[in-house]
Design an enzyme around this catalytic site. Structure first.
Site, PDB file in Angstrom:
ATOM      1  N   ALA A  19       0.621  -1.472  -0.304  1.00 11.82           N
ATOM      2  CA  ALA A  19       0.108  -0.142   0.018  1.00 11.82           C
ATOM      3  C   ALA A  19       1.084   0.955   0.189  1.00 11.82           C
ATOM      4  O   ALA A  19       0.280   2.413   0.030  1.00 11.82           O
ATOM      5  CB  ALA A  19      -0.960   0.575   1.011  1.00 11.82           C
ATOM      6  N   ILE A  22       5.468   2.987  -3.847  1.00 10.53           N
ATOM      7  CA  ILE A  22       6.462   1.770  -3.963  1.00 10.53           C
ATOM      8  C   ILE A  22       5.646   0.970  -4.591  1.00 10.53           C
ATOM      9  O   ILE A  22       5.061   1.155  -5.910  1.00 10.53           O
ATOM     10  CB  ILE A  22       7.758   1.326  -4.295  1.00 10.53           C
ATOM     11  CG1 ILE A  22       8.819   2.183  -4.123  1.00 10.53           C
ATOM     12  CG2 ILE A  22       8.467   0.360  -4.982  1.00 10.53           C
ATOM     13  CD1 ILE A  22      10.357   2.127  -3.418  1.00 10.53           C
ATOM     14  N   VAL A 135      14.401  -3.783  -1.856  1.00  8.82           N
ATOM     15  CA  VAL A 135      13.479  -2.872  -2.152  1.00  8.82           C
ATOM     16  C   VAL A 135      14.041  -2.012  -1.028  1.00  8.82           C
ATOM     17  O   VAL A 135      14.863  -0.764  -0.489  1.00  8.82           O
ATOM     18  CB  VAL A 135      12.803  -2.416  -3.122  1.00  8.82           C
ATOM     19  CG1 VAL A 135      12.825  -0.945  -3.227  1.00  8.82           C
ATOM     20  CG2 VAL A 135      12.598  -3.245  -3.792  1.00  8.82           C
ATOM     21  N   ASP A 165      19.945   2.674  -8.706  1.00  5.85           N
ATOM     22  CA  ASP A 165      21.495   3.583  -9.138  1.00  5.85           C
ATOM     23  C   ASP A 165      21.868   3.108 -10.078  1.00  5.85           C
ATOM     24  O   ASP A 165      22.652   4.401 -10.593  1.00  5.85           O
ATOM     25  CB  ASP A 165      22.095   3.224  -8.093  1.00  5.85           C
ATOM     26  CG  ASP A 165      21.833   2.945  -6.987  1.00  5.85           C
ATOM     27  OD1 ASP A 165      21.746   4.302  -5.956  1.00  5.85           O
ATOM     28  OD2 ASP A 165      21.267   1.967  -6.010  1.00  5.85           O
ATOM     29  N   HIS A 193      23.936   0.557  -1.342  1.00  9.65           N
ATOM     30  CA  HIS A 193      22.853   1.385  -1.916  1.00  9.65           C
ATOM     31  C   HIS A 193      22.928   1.999  -0.756  1.00  9.65           C
ATOM     32  O   HIS A 193      22.120   2.495  -0.424  1.00  9.65           O
ATOM     33  CB  HIS A 193      21.601   0.255  -2.518  1.00  9.65           C
ATOM     34  CG  HIS A 193      20.359   1.690  -2.751  1.00  9.65           C
ATOM     35  ND1 HIS A 193      20.318   2.394  -3.521  1.00  9.65           N
ATOM     36  CD2 HIS A 193      19.321   1.979  -1.915  1.00  9.65           C
ATOM     37  CE1 HIS A 193      19.620   2.853  -3.284  1.00  9.65           C
ATOM     38  NE2 HIS A 193      18.852   2.777  -2.098  1.00  9.65           N
TER      39      HIS A 193
HETATM   40  N1  LIG Z   1      16.652   0.157  -2.678  1.00 13.68           N
HETATM   41  C1  LIG Z   1      16.319   0.857  -3.450  1.00 13.68           C
HETATM   42  O1  LIG Z   1      16.690   1.823  -4.801  1.00 13.68           O
HETATM   43  C2  LIG Z   1      14.954   1.787  -3.256  1.00 13.68           C
HETATM   44  C3  LIG Z   1      15.435   1.822  -1.820  1.00 13.68           C
HETATM   45  N2  LIG Z   1      13.530   3.034  -1.541  1.00 13.68           N
HETATM   46  C4  LIG Z   1      12.921   1.956   0.004  1.00 13.68           C
HETATM   47  O2  LIG Z   1      11.644   1.480   0.106  1.00 13.68           O
HETATM   48  C5  LIG Z   1      10.904   1.538   0.854  1.00 13.68           C
HETATM   49  C6  LIG Z   1       9.593   1.416   0.576  1.00 13.68           C
HETATM   50  O3  LIG Z   1       9.442   2.736   0.138  1.00 13.68           O
HETATM   51  P1  LIG Z   1       8.104   3.914  -0.050  1.00 13.68           P
HETATM   52  O4  LIG Z   1       6.998   2.438  -1.172  1.00 13.68           O
HETATM   53  O5  LIG Z   1       8.343   5.124  -0.824  1.00 13.68           O
HETATM   54  O6  LIG Z   1       7.604   3.927   1.472  1.00 13.68           O
HETATM   55  P2  LIG Z   1       6.148   4.030   1.954  1.00 13.68           P
HETATM   56  O7  LIG Z   1       6.462   4.504   3.369  1.00 13.68           O
HETATM   57  O8  LIG Z   1       5.270   4.708   1.000  1.00 13.68           O
HETATM   58  O9  LIG Z   1       5.466   2.583   2.119  1.00 13.68           O
HETATM   59  C7  LIG Z   1       6.077   1.999   2.430  1.00 13.68           C
HETATM   60  C8  LIG Z   1       4.652   0.309   3.270  1.00 13.68           C
HETATM   61  O10 LIG Z   1       5.459  -0.760   3.645  1.00 13.68           O
HETATM   62  C9  LIG Z   1       4.199  -1.340   4.853  1.00 13.68           C
HETATM   63  N3  LIG Z   1       5.749  -1.766   6.077  1.00 13.68           N
HETATM   64  C10 LIG Z   1       5.559  -0.936   6.376  1.00 13.68           C
HETATM   65  N4  LIG Z   1       6.080  -2.325   7.616  1.00 13.68           N
HETATM   66  C11 LIG Z   1       5.497  -3.392   6.905  1.00 13.68           C
HETATM   67  C12 LIG Z   1       5.777  -5.225   7.450  1.00 13.68           C
HETATM   68  N5  LIG Z   1       6.608  -5.283   8.353  1.00 13.68           N
HETATM   69  N6  LIG Z   1       5.569  -5.690   6.195  1.00 13.68           N
HETATM   70  C13 LIG Z   1       4.495  -5.245   5.163  1.00 13.68           C
HETATM   71  N7  LIG Z   1       4.442  -3.746   4.891  1.00 13.68           N
HETATM   72  C14 LIG Z   1       5.202  -3.361   5.887  1.00 13.68           C
HETATM   73  C15 LIG Z   1       3.968   0.468   5.452  1.00 13.68           C
HETATM   74  O11 LIG Z   1       2.535   0.123   5.697  1.00 13.68           O
HETATM   75  C16 LIG Z   1       3.699   0.395   3.757  1.00 13.68           C
HETATM   76  O12 LIG Z   1       2.752   0.828   3.455  1.00 13.68           O
HETATM   77  C17 LIG Z   1      11.797   2.505   1.772  1.00 13.68           C
HETATM   78  O13 LIG Z   1      12.575   1.522   3.098  1.00 13.68           O
HETATM   79  C18 LIG Z   1      12.422   2.979   1.241  1.00 13.68           C
HETATM   80  O14 LIG Z   1      13.727   3.438   1.923  1.00 13.68           O
HETATM   81  C19 LIG Z   1      12.659   3.627  -1.823  1.00 13.68           C
HETATM   82  C20 LIG Z   1      14.044   3.870  -3.360  1.00 13.68           C
HETATM   83  C21 LIG Z   1      14.445   3.082  -3.602  1.00 13.68           C
HETATM   84  O1  LIG Z   2      16.761   7.039   0.482  1.00 12.43           O
HETATM   85  C1  LIG Z   2      15.831   6.913   0.115  1.00 12.43           C
HETATM   86  O2  LIG Z   2      15.309   7.289   1.181  1.00 12.43           O
HETATM   87  C2  LIG Z   2      15.282   6.378  -1.565  1.00 12.43           C
HETATM   88  C3  LIG Z   2      16.213   5.474  -1.968  1.00 12.43           C
HETATM   89  O3  LIG Z   2      17.254   4.923  -1.417  1.00 12.43           O
HETATM   90  C4  LIG Z   2      16.672   5.800  -2.954  1.00 12.43           C
HETATM   91  O4  LIG Z   2      15.820   6.572  -4.013  1.00 12.43           O
HETATM   92  O5  LIG Z   2      18.089   5.921  -3.814  1.00 12.43           O
END
Ligand SMILES: NC(=O)C1=CN([C@@H]2O[C@H](COP(=O)(O)OP(=O)(O)OC[C@H]3O[C@@H](n4cnc5c(N)ncnc54)[C@H](O)[C@@H]3O)[C@@H](O)[C@H]2O)C=CC1
Ligand SMILES: O=C([O-])CC(=O)C(=O)O
Length: 333
Positions: A19, A22, A135, A165, A193
């Site tokens: 939800a 992402i 992720v 990246d 990352h």
């Molecule tokens: N590796 C990468 O390149 C990137 C990683 N990210 C990371 O991805 C993650 C998600 O980002 P967003 O979707 O923007 O965050 P968001 O906060 O919009 O969504 C995260 C969702 O995870 C849910 N959640 C939390 N704990 C949970 C659990 N135990 N089980 C199931 N669901 C759970 C929350 O209820 C929320 O709906 C963040 O940690 C962000 O930093 C974001 C961008 C790039």
């Molecule tokens: O920095 C953050 O929380 C999101 C992230 O990992 C990215 O955009 O690479």
């Protein structure tokens, strides 16, 4: 679904944090066939925390309303065991974000509470061919935690996302050289990352010409590397929220390359378990140049690293080691 596809057993794709931002950008692309291709029906399994299950149900209603021919069904749950039962592809997106005043130990602890049970549930119930992409940040260490709790699943199946990246690096180099992204080969993201990552163009070519002949060393050191490494923070600053559509896109790219394989004349970047290559301690999940044969990733062997590259990779690996020591000290692995 075509009559031919309807006879196939759907692949179960589990998305955690379904939800979230992402999740909202990712689910529609999976259901439309972009993750596993136009011949593979998918059954989506959405895992959320109890308070976000209703929102996930709303997204599922929208998925229904798209009438995707390949979407064989949607299950929504807040039960981690049910979420990974029979899973073929697990996209671990939900994580505990860092909030004001939170120490790194608190962040790792909170994420340990998420990724340890998810690793155990994958171990207990996922399909034999399960492929896992983490992720949620800190992605490499969260993948390390999950893998540590899944002793019966080969560690190679746990990967962390650095494809965003990699794609950022492609875009920056293409813009600088005035060429198309698909003319670039052999870029690499090394390490974590995080802002310590090493985006490496020393082996890249652009339309067949070495990138180092086309851009100067000062641009690489002062613009290219920091722009790629700090792009996540720049997006947050500009958008008021972290990268979501580009992160979802990179997750699709990562899995699609894993299952389709890399082209013969290129590699990509992914966080995979180290076998000790390039001096990265065995067992750490670090980004490397990798190829896929359609089933497993392999680290590209025997590349020479110059002194600058070595120092940059070592700095990022030192951060990964610190994170590993911190999760060990917290008893998370
Ligand atoms: N590796 C990468 O390149 C990137 C990683 N990210 C990371 O991805 C993650 C998600 O980002 P967003 O979707 O923007 O965050 P968001 O906060 O919009 O969504 C995260 C969702 O995870 C849910 N959640 C939390 N704990 C949970 C659990 N135990 N089980 C199931 N669901 C759970 C929350 O209820 C929320 O709906 C963040 O940690 C962000 O930093 C974001 C961008 C790039
Ligand atoms: O920095 C953050 O929380 C999101 C992230 O990992 C990215 O955009 O690479």
């Amino acid at each position: 679904m075509s009559a031919q596809n309807a006879e196939k057993t759907p692949a179960v794709v589990t998305v955690t944090g379904a939800a979230g931002q992402i999740g909202y950008a990712l689910l529609f692309r999976i259901a439309s066939g972009q993750l596993l291709g136009p011949d593979t029906p998918v059954r989506l399994r959405l895992l959320e925390v109890p308070q976000a299950v209703r929102a996930a149900e709303g997204t599922a209603m929208e998925l229904d309303d798209c009438a995707f021919p390949l979407l064989a069904g949607i299950d929504i749950t807040d039960d981690v065991r049910a979420a990974f039962d029979g899973t073929n592809v697990a996209l671990l997106v939900g994580a505990r974000p860092r909030t004001a005043g939170m120490e790194r130990g608190d962040l790792l602890s909170a994420n340990g509470g998420i990724f340890a049970p998810q690793g155990a549930a994958i171990n207990a119930g996922a399909a034999d061919d399960v492929k896992v992409l983490v992720v949620g940040n800190p992605a490499n260490t969260n993948a390390f935690i999950a893998a540590s709790h899944a002793p019966d699943v080969p560690a190679e199946r746990f990967t962390a996302m650095t494809r965003l990246d990699h794609n950022r690096a492609l875009a920056q180099l293409a813009a600088r050289t005035g060429r198309r992204v698909d003319e670039i080969r052999h870029l690499t993201i090394w390490g974590n990352h995080s802002a310590t990552q090493f985006p490496d163009l020393t082996r890249a070519t652009v339309a067949g010409t070495p990138a180092t002949d086309l851009v100067d060393a000062a641009w690489v050191a002062d613009t290219f590397i920091p722009t790629v490494a700090k792009r996540g923070a720049a997006i947050i600053e500009a958008r008021g929220a972290s990268s979501a559509a580009s992160a979802a896109n990179a997750a699709v790219d990562h899995v699609r390359t894993w299952v389709d394989g890399t082209p013969a004349d290129d590699w990509t970047s992914a966080g995979v378990v180290s076998d000790g290559s390039y001096g990265v301690p065995e067992g750490l999940i670090s980004s490397f140049p990798v190829t896929s044969d359609g089933t497993s990733w392999s680290i590209v062997p025997d590349l020479e690293l110059d002194a600058d590259s070595r120092a940059r990779l070592d700095a990022s690996v030192a951060e990964l080691v610190e994170e590993r020591e911190a999760v060990r000290a917290l008893g998370l692995v």
